[in-house]
Write a protein that holds these residues in place. Structure first.
Motif, PDB file in Angstrom:
ATOM      1  N   THR A 254      12.355   3.387   1.046  1.00 51.30           N
ATOM      2  CA  THR A 254      11.138   2.676   1.440  1.00 51.30           C
ATOM      3  C   THR A 254      11.496   1.515   2.364  1.00 51.30           C
ATOM      4  O   THR A 254      12.334   0.685   2.016  1.00 51.30           O
ATOM      5  N   PRO A 255      10.879   1.442   3.553  1.00 53.83           N
ATOM      6  CA  PRO A 255      11.170   0.344   4.480  1.00 53.83           C
ATOM      7  C   PRO A 255      10.319  -0.892   4.195  1.00 53.83           C
ATOM      8  O   PRO A 255       9.226  -0.788   3.620  1.00 53.83           O
ATOM      9  N   TYR A 256      10.845  -2.044   4.624  1.00 55.28           N
ATOM     10  CA  TYR A 256      10.140  -3.324   4.462  1.00 55.28           C
ATOM     11  C   TYR A 256      10.177  -4.087   5.771  1.00 55.28           C
ATOM     12  O   TYR A 256      11.147  -4.011   6.523  1.00 55.28           O
ATOM     13  N   LYS A 257       9.113  -4.824   6.043  1.00 55.94           N
ATOM     14  CA  LYS A 257       9.045  -5.605   7.276  1.00 55.94           C
ATOM     15  C   LYS A 257      10.220  -6.556   7.368  1.00 55.94           C
ATOM     16  O   LYS A 257      10.577  -7.209   6.386  1.00 55.94           O
ATOM     17  N   LYS A 258      10.789  -6.674   8.548  1.00 58.04           N
ATOM     18  CA  LYS A 258      11.914  -7.612   8.692  1.00 58.04           C
ATOM     19  C   LYS A 258      11.439  -9.056   8.793  1.00 58.04           C
ATOM     20  O   LYS A 258      12.212  -9.980   8.562  1.00 58.04           O
ATOM     21  N   SER A 259      10.165  -9.233   9.109  1.00 57.90           N
ATOM     22  CA  SER A 259       9.612 -10.587   9.175  1.00 57.90           C
ATOM     23  C   SER A 259       9.150 -11.083   7.806  1.00 57.90           C
ATOM     24  O   SER A 259       9.181 -12.273   7.521  1.00 57.90           O
ATOM     25  N   GLU A 260       8.714 -10.134   6.951  1.00 60.51           N
ATOM     26  CA  GLU A 260       8.264 -10.457   5.591  1.00 60.51           C
ATOM     27  C   GLU A 260       8.797  -9.373   4.664  1.00 60.51           C
ATOM     28  O   GLU A 260       8.131  -8.362   4.425  1.00 60.51           O
ATOM     29  N   ARG A 261       9.983  -9.586   4.150  1.00 56.84           N
ATOM     30  CA  ARG A 261      10.708  -8.500   3.494  1.00 56.84           C
ATOM     31  C   ARG A 261      10.187  -8.105   2.113  1.00 56.84           C
ATOM     32  O   ARG A 261      10.733  -7.187   1.494  1.00 56.84           O
ATOM     33  N   GLU A 262       9.170  -8.768   1.638  1.00 57.18           N
ATOM     34  CA  GLU A 262       8.546  -8.330   0.396  1.00 57.18           C
ATOM     35  C   GLU A 262       7.442  -7.310   0.667  1.00 57.18           C
ATOM     36  O   GLU A 262       6.956  -6.658  -0.249  1.00 57.18           O
ATOM     37  N   ILE A 263       7.054  -7.190   1.942  1.00 58.98           N
ATOM     38  CA  ILE A 263       5.933  -6.324   2.299  1.00 58.98           C
ATOM     39  C   ILE A 263       6.434  -4.937   2.698  1.00 58.98           C
ATOM     40  O   ILE A 263       7.194  -4.770   3.646  1.00 58.98           O
ATOM     41  N   GLN A 264       5.974  -3.946   1.968  1.00 56.38           N
ATOM     42  CA  GLN A 264       6.370  -2.556   2.190  1.00 56.38           C
ATOM     43  C   GLN A 264       5.649  -1.968   3.400  1.00 56.38           C
ATOM     44  O   GLN A 264       4.494  -2.263   3.659  1.00 56.38           O
ATOM     45  N   THR A 265       6.359  -1.148   4.155  1.00 59.58           N
ATOM     46  CA  THR A 265       5.735  -0.409   5.245  1.00 59.58           C
ATOM     47  C   THR A 265       6.060   1.073   5.065  1.00 59.58           C
ATOM     48  O   THR A 265       6.408   1.494   3.958  1.00 59.58           O
ATOM     49  N   LYS A 266       5.954   1.875   6.106  1.00 66.42           N
ATOM     50  CA  LYS A 266       6.177   3.317   5.985  1.00 66.42           C
ATOM     51  C   LYS A 266       6.992   3.833   7.162  1.00 66.42           C
ATOM     52  O   LYS A 266       7.146   3.153   8.175  1.00 66.42           O
ATOM     53  N   ALA A 267       7.455   5.056   7.025  1.00 63.63           N
ATOM     54  CA  ALA A 267       8.072   5.732   8.156  1.00 63.63           C
ATOM     55  C   ALA A 267       6.994   6.051   9.180  1.00 63.63           C
ATOM     56  O   ALA A 267       5.843   6.320   8.826  1.00 63.63           O
ATOM     57  N   SER A 268       7.355   6.007  10.460  1.00 64.09           N
ATOM     58  CA  SER A 268       6.381   6.239  11.525  1.00 64.09           C
ATOM     59  C   SER A 268       6.310   7.704  11.935  1.00 64.09           C
ATOM     60  O   SER A 268       7.282   8.452  11.824  1.00 64.09           O
ATOM     61  N   ASP A 269       5.151   8.091  12.429  1.00 62.49           N
ATOM     62  CA  ASP A 269       4.958   9.391  13.058  1.00 62.49           C
ATOM     63  C   ASP A 269       4.778   9.132  14.544  1.00 62.49           C
ATOM     64  O   ASP A 269       3.701   8.759  14.998  1.00 62.49           O
ATOM     65  N   MET A 270       5.846   9.333  15.322  1.00 60.63           N
ATOM     66  CA  MET A 270       5.823   8.981  16.742  1.00 60.63           C
ATOM     67  C   MET A 270       5.523  10.165  17.662  1.00 60.63           C
ATOM     68  O   MET A 270       5.466  10.008  18.881  1.00 60.63           O
ATOM     69  N   GLY A 271       5.340  11.363  17.098  1.00 63.07           N
ATOM     70  CA  GLY A 271       4.974  12.508  17.919  1.00 63.07           C
ATOM     71  C   GLY A 271       5.928  12.740  19.083  1.00 63.07           C
ATOM     72  O   GLY A 271       7.135  12.843  18.905  1.00 63.07           O
ATOM     73  N   MET A 272       5.374  12.785  20.309  1.00 58.75           N
ATOM     74  CA  MET A 272       6.176  13.061  21.505  1.00 58.75           C
ATOM     75  C   MET A 272       7.137  11.922  21.851  1.00 58.75           C
ATOM     76  O   MET A 272       7.983  12.070  22.732  1.00 58.75           O
ATOM     77  N   ALA A 273       7.016  10.790  21.156  1.00 59.59           N
ATOM     78  CA  ALA A 273       7.947   9.681  21.376  1.00 59.59           C
ATOM     79  C   ALA A 273       9.124   9.705  20.389  1.00 59.59           C
ATOM     80  O   ALA A 273       9.989   8.835  20.434  1.00 59.59           O
ATOM     81  N   THR A 274       9.174  10.726  19.531  1.00 62.18           N
ATOM     82  CA  THR A 274      10.279  10.862  18.577  1.00 62.18           C
ATOM     83  C   THR A 274      11.649  10.874  19.252  1.00 62.18           C
ATOM     84  O   THR A 274      12.598  10.271  18.732  1.00 62.18           O
ATOM     85  N   PRO A 275      11.823  11.530  20.410  1.00 60.66           N
ATOM     86  CA  PRO A 275      13.145  11.550  21.051  1.00 60.66           C
ATOM     87  C   PRO A 275      13.701  10.166  21.372  1.00 60.66           C
ATOM     88  O   PRO A 275      14.903  10.004  21.542  1.00 60.66           O
ATOM     89  N   ALA A 276      12.816   9.177  21.451  1.00 59.94           N
ATOM     90  CA  ALA A 276      13.251   7.809  21.742  1.00 59.94           C
ATOM     91  C   ALA A 276      13.360   6.951  20.495  1.00 59.94           C
ATOM     92  O   ALA A 276      14.138   5.998  20.462  1.00 59.94           O
ATOM     93  N   SER A 277      12.591   7.295  19.447  1.00 61.20           N
ATOM     94  CA  SER A 277      12.378   6.287  18.412  1.00 61.20           C
ATOM     95  C   SER A 277      12.259   6.727  16.963  1.00 61.20           C
ATOM     96  O   SER A 277      12.118   5.862  16.105  1.00 61.20           O
ATOM     97  N   ALA A 278      12.282   8.010  16.620  1.00 60.40           N
ATOM     98  CA  ALA A 278      11.821   8.315  15.264  1.00 60.40           C
ATOM     99  C   ALA A 278      12.492   9.478  14.544  1.00 60.40           C
ATOM    100  O   ALA A 278      11.907  10.067  13.646  1.00 60.40           O
ATOM    101  N   ILE A 279      13.714   9.831  14.889  1.00 64.94           N
ATOM    102  CA  ILE A 279      14.430  10.865  14.134  1.00 64.94           C
ATOM    103  C   ILE A 279      14.800  10.319  12.756  1.00 64.94           C
ATOM    104  O   ILE A 279      15.029   9.123  12.586  1.00 64.94           O
ATOM    105  N   PHE A 280      14.855  11.215  11.780  1.00 64.68           N
ATOM    106  CA  PHE A 280      15.338  10.879  10.445  1.00 64.68           C
ATOM    107  C   PHE A 280      16.782  11.359  10.285  1.00 64.68           C
ATOM    108  O   PHE A 280      17.164  12.393  10.838  1.00 64.68           O
ATOM    109  N   SER A 281      17.570  10.618   9.516  1.00 65.02           N
ATOM    110  CA  SER A 281      18.942  11.055   9.236  1.00 65.02           C
ATOM    111  C   SER A 281      19.457  10.304   8.015  1.00 65.02           C
ATOM    112  O   SER A 281      18.745   9.503   7.407  1.00 65.02           O
ATOM    113  N   ASN A 282      20.712  10.566   7.666  1.00 69.78           N
ATOM    114  CA  ASN A 282      21.364   9.790   6.606  1.00 69.78           C
ATOM    115  C   ASN A 282      22.793   9.465   7.011  1.00 69.78           C
ATOM    116  O   ASN A 282      23.292   9.932   8.036  1.00 69.78           O
TER     117      ASN A 282
END
Length: 382
Positions: A254-282
């Motif tokens: 689960t990701p958290y905002k870097k500006s307010e680290r108690e606040i939970q956010t989510k993984a993004s769905d970047m669609g056609m912008a995935t090649p620049a910004s949104a692959i998943f890995s480990n």
């Protein structure tokens, strides 16, 4: 047997056997000692790294981190720290999945390299040759100035937010609306350059989104199919994907905002912008491809698709940008790397071919501390 003088008779074979046995015992003892010393050293080094990571997580209030470390060309460490989320006590491990943000560009560079080697793409061809007609109806004169080389080295003049997904998303917030093909086509038709192509360097997320679109059009394959063909299957990176399976979703941190680290956010769905910004890995996958990339650079295998800095542009003094990989010549030795930081997730990935070392760090909240920690750990093992 005794001889006539009443002494034990000398038996050469018996005496030699006794000597050999004594030598074996000594050698075995020395081996045990060397193993103990080596393990003791390794455990101390490991302990020091563990302490650095735990301290950094506490200081920066971050719940999750995974690390991969390569020393002497071998994978020395692949490990997780912390918990999947602030409300889930499941421990992070080497299989835990993160979104890797701009580290995605490296994979897009590898895909482009493969297509170039197959003759499907040419670095010096205007990108209008690789885009569908409907994408360049109004912007052909603008886009035909740009060559594929310019997109890959961030010298195209295309603004980073030329793709509307980057204009509309809020920094630090997850983007959940996707980015379909018709939107990138609309954005391409409205595109205006910030400077003449090849005149200077300017990092562009949109530029790499367009590279992904070009790779699709040139190959006839969707980006996720290209990722599978040239990355996942080829290098056995089973958890490096565009879309998560149900099983993979269960091990996504689960990701958290870097500006307010108690606040939970989510993984993004970047669609056609995935090649620049949104692959998943480990960290397991990234460390595996890192080990292969280090080897390609040590052997100077410029035809290897993992060799991404044969063509570069100047970013700054001592910094050059290749095809999703940065070359740094500021220090005593040359280092290479990239990274990503968005939507709570962050990634650092860099290596030193001369020292035969490399590091991957994935976290559930970003900030400069991630790069500082990764660099400190890498320097400590060089």
């Amino acid at each position: 047997m005794e001889n006539v003088f009443g002494y034990l008779e000398f038996n050469p074979s018996t005496e030699f056997t006794l000597i050999i046995k004594k030598m074996k015992i000594k050698i075995f003892s020395l081996l045990l000692l060397s193993i103990f010393i080596g393990c003791n050293f390794k455990s101390k080094e490991q302990q020091s790294i563990d302490e650095k990571i735990k301290k950094a997580l506490i200081q920066n209030n971050v719940p999750s981190l995974s690390i991969g470390l390569i020393k002497n060309g071998k994978i020395e460490l692949v490990k997780g720290f912390g918990f999947v989320s602030r409300t889930d006590s499941s421990k992070v491990n080497e299989n835990s999945i993160f979104q890797i943000a701009s580290q995605s560009k490296m994979f897009t560079g590898i895909i482009a390299n493969n297509l170039i080697q197959e003759g499907r793409l040419n670095l010096n061809t205007p990108i209008t040759e690789y885009l569908p007609k409907e994408a360049i109806k109004r912007s052909k004169k603008t886009l035909e100035k740009i060559k594929l080389r310019n997109l890959l080295t961030h010298t195209s003049g295309i603004p980073s937010d030329a793709c509307s997904v980057y204009r509309e998303r809020i920094e630090g917030e997850a983007w959940l609306k996707g980015y379909p093909k018709d939107r990138i086509i609309t954005d391409l038709n409205q595109l205006k350059l910030e400077f003449e192509p090849n005149s200077k360097f300017q990092y562009s997320n949109s530029g790499y989104a367009i590279v992904g679109f070009i790779c699709e059009y040139a190959s006839g394959l969707m980006y996720e199919e290209l990722l599978k063909k040239y990355i996942t299957d080829k290098y056995h990176l089973d958890n490096t994907v565009v879309d998560l399976s149900n099983e993979q979703k269960s091990i996504l941190v689960t990701p958290y905002k870097k500006s307010e680290r108690e606040i939970q956010t989510k993984a993004s769905d970047m669609g056609m912008a995935t090649p620049a910004s949104a692959i998943f890995s480990n960290v397991t996958d990234l460390t595996n491809i890192l080990s292969k990339q280090i080897l390609a650079y040590r052997k100077k295998e410029i035809q290897n698709p993992l060799y991404l800095t044969l063509n570069t542009s100047k970013m700054d003094e001592g910094l050059e940008y290749g095809f999703g990989l940065i070359k740094e010549t500021k220090g005593k030795t040359i280092k290479y790397g990239h990274g990503g930081d968005a939507d709570g997730f962050a990634c650092e990935y860099f290596f030193n071919p001369t020292e035969n070392t490399g590091i991957v760090v994935l976290t559930s909240s970003g900030g400069r501390w991630v790069g500082q920690l990764a660099n400190e750990i890498l320097e400590s093992i060089n």
